[in-house]
Design a protein around this motif. Structure first.
Motif, mmCIF file in Angstrom:
data_model
loop_
_atom_site.group_PDB
_atom_site.id
_atom_site.type_symbol
_atom_site.label_atom_id
_atom_site.label_comp_id
_atom_site.label_asym_id
_atom_site.label_seq_id
_atom_site.Cartn_x
_atom_site.Cartn_y
_atom_site.Cartn_z
ATOM 1 N N ASP A 16 48.292 67.744 0.567
ATOM 2 C CA ASP A 16 47.744 68.765 1.464
ATOM 3 C C ASP A 16 47.400 70.011 0.646
ATOM 4 O O ASP A 16 48.286 70.752 0.231
ATOM 5 N N ALA A 17 46.107 70.234 0.434
ATOM 6 C CA ALA A 17 45.645 71.346 -0.411
ATOM 7 C C ALA A 17 46.059 72.705 0.145
ATOM 8 O O ALA A 17 46.214 73.661 -0.613
ATOM 9 N N TYR A 18 46.252 72.805 1.451
ATOM 10 C CA TYR A 18 46.585 74.100 2.061
ATOM 11 C C TYR A 18 48.043 74.183 2.504
ATOM 12 O O TYR A 18 48.434 75.102 3.199
ATOM 13 N N GLY A 19 48.862 73.232 2.109
ATOM 14 C CA GLY A 19 50.262 73.181 2.525
ATOM 15 C C GLY A 19 51.144 74.130 1.742
ATOM 16 O O GLY A 19 50.699 74.879 0.875
ATOM 17 N N SER A 20 52.416 74.056 2.031
ATOM 18 C CA SER A 20 53.390 74.958 1.419
ATOM 19 C C SER A 20 53.783 74.524 0.016
ATOM 20 O O SER A 20 54.568 75.193 -0.640
ATOM 21 N N LYS A 21 53.267 73.419 -0.437
ATOM 22 C CA LYS A 21 53.558 72.894 -1.774
ATOM 23 C C LYS A 21 55.043 72.627 -1.984
ATOM 24 O O LYS A 21 55.580 72.840 -3.060
ATOM 25 N N GLN A 22 55.704 72.163 -0.936
ATOM 26 C CA GLN A 22 57.107 71.760 -1.076
ATOM 27 C C GLN A 22 57.215 70.510 -1.932
ATOM 28 O O GLN A 22 58.252 70.256 -2.511
ATOM 29 N N GLU A 44 42.197 70.106 8.025
ATOM 30 C CA GLU A 44 41.355 70.041 6.824
ATOM 31 C C GLU A 44 41.294 68.628 6.229
ATOM 32 O O GLU A 44 40.551 68.383 5.289
ATOM 33 N N GLY A 45 42.113 67.697 6.743
ATOM 34 C CA GLY A 45 42.091 66.323 6.263
ATOM 35 C C GLY A 45 43.157 65.985 5.240
ATOM 36 O O GLY A 45 43.167 64.886 4.692
ATOM 37 N N GLY A 46 44.066 66.918 4.975
ATOM 38 C CA GLY A 46 45.148 66.658 4.030
ATOM 39 C C GLY A 46 46.194 65.724 4.617
ATOM 40 O O GLY A 46 46.556 65.831 5.788
ATOM 41 N N ALA A 47 46.675 64.791 3.797
ATOM 42 C CA ALA A 47 47.688 63.830 4.251
ATOM 43 C C ALA A 47 49.093 64.364 4.004
ATOM 44 O O ALA A 47 49.416 64.825 2.912
ATOM 45 N N ILE A 48 49.910 64.304 5.037
ATOM 46 C CA ILE A 48 51.337 64.616 4.930
ATOM 47 C C ILE A 48 52.072 63.329 5.279
ATOM 48 O O ILE A 48 51.872 62.765 6.355
ATOM 49 N N ILE A 49 52.895 62.862 4.352
ATOM 50 C CA ILE A 49 53.488 61.528 4.482
ATOM 51 C C ILE A 49 55.000 61.627 4.680
ATOM 52 O O ILE A 49 55.700 62.316 3.928
#
Length: 156
Positions: free
Chosen positions: A112-118, A88-93
């Motif tokens: 990341d809009a669709y991530g686990s929100k950790q 989806e284009g979300g960045a995980i750094i």
């Protein structure tokens, strides 16, 4: 006369001490000086700021990753920021700092809009190893981590 000699002696000692401190000394690598993240952190901006960028179609700045792996193997201090992009284009750094003995890993999935929100989490790991997927692809992974379930893997 004694007062003048004493003052001169003290001044001479102070000058000598100052000169000794001006000598060049090899200083350790300054760690954790990553460039500022410019928003939105798109792949082009990440690449320009020196990040290793992992996209579905491949990796940019791969030489920086290879240098980091080599330095960890040779027990030389180094650091690298890896920005991975989801479908989806979300960045995980990931920011990895190797101090010569362990890797301090920082994980940030807040973009990341669709991530686990950790959000931002940290871990300490002993090194870098390899893992082979069921499809036969080989990845570099962090090994010997204090917190189980390290999610870091990057194509080798």
């Amino acid at each position: 006369m004694k007062r003048v000699l004493l003052t001169l002696s003290i001044a001479l000692m102070m000058l000598t001490a100052c000169e000794a401190n001006d000598q060049t000394v090899d200083s350790p690598v300054i760690m954790n000086s990553f460039s500022e993240i410019i928003e939105p952190h798109n792949p082009e901006q990440a690449e320009q700021s020196g990040d290793v960028v992992v996209l579905l179609e491949g990796m940019r700045n791969k030489d920086k990753w290879n240098t980091f792996v080599k330095n960890v193997k040779n027990k030389q201090q180094d650091q690298v920021r890896v920005t991975m992009y989801t479908i989806e284009g979300g960045a995980i750094i990931y920011e990895l700092i190797y101090d010569g003995s362990v890797i301090q890993s920082t994980y940030d999935n807040s973009r990341d809009a669709y991530g686990s929100k950790q959000g931002i989490t940290t871990n300490t790991c002993e090194g870098i190893g390899t893992m082979k997927s069921e499809q036969g692809r080989v990845f570099n992974v962090l090994t010997g981590c204090e917190k189980a379930g390290s999610t870091f893997s990057i194509p080798k």
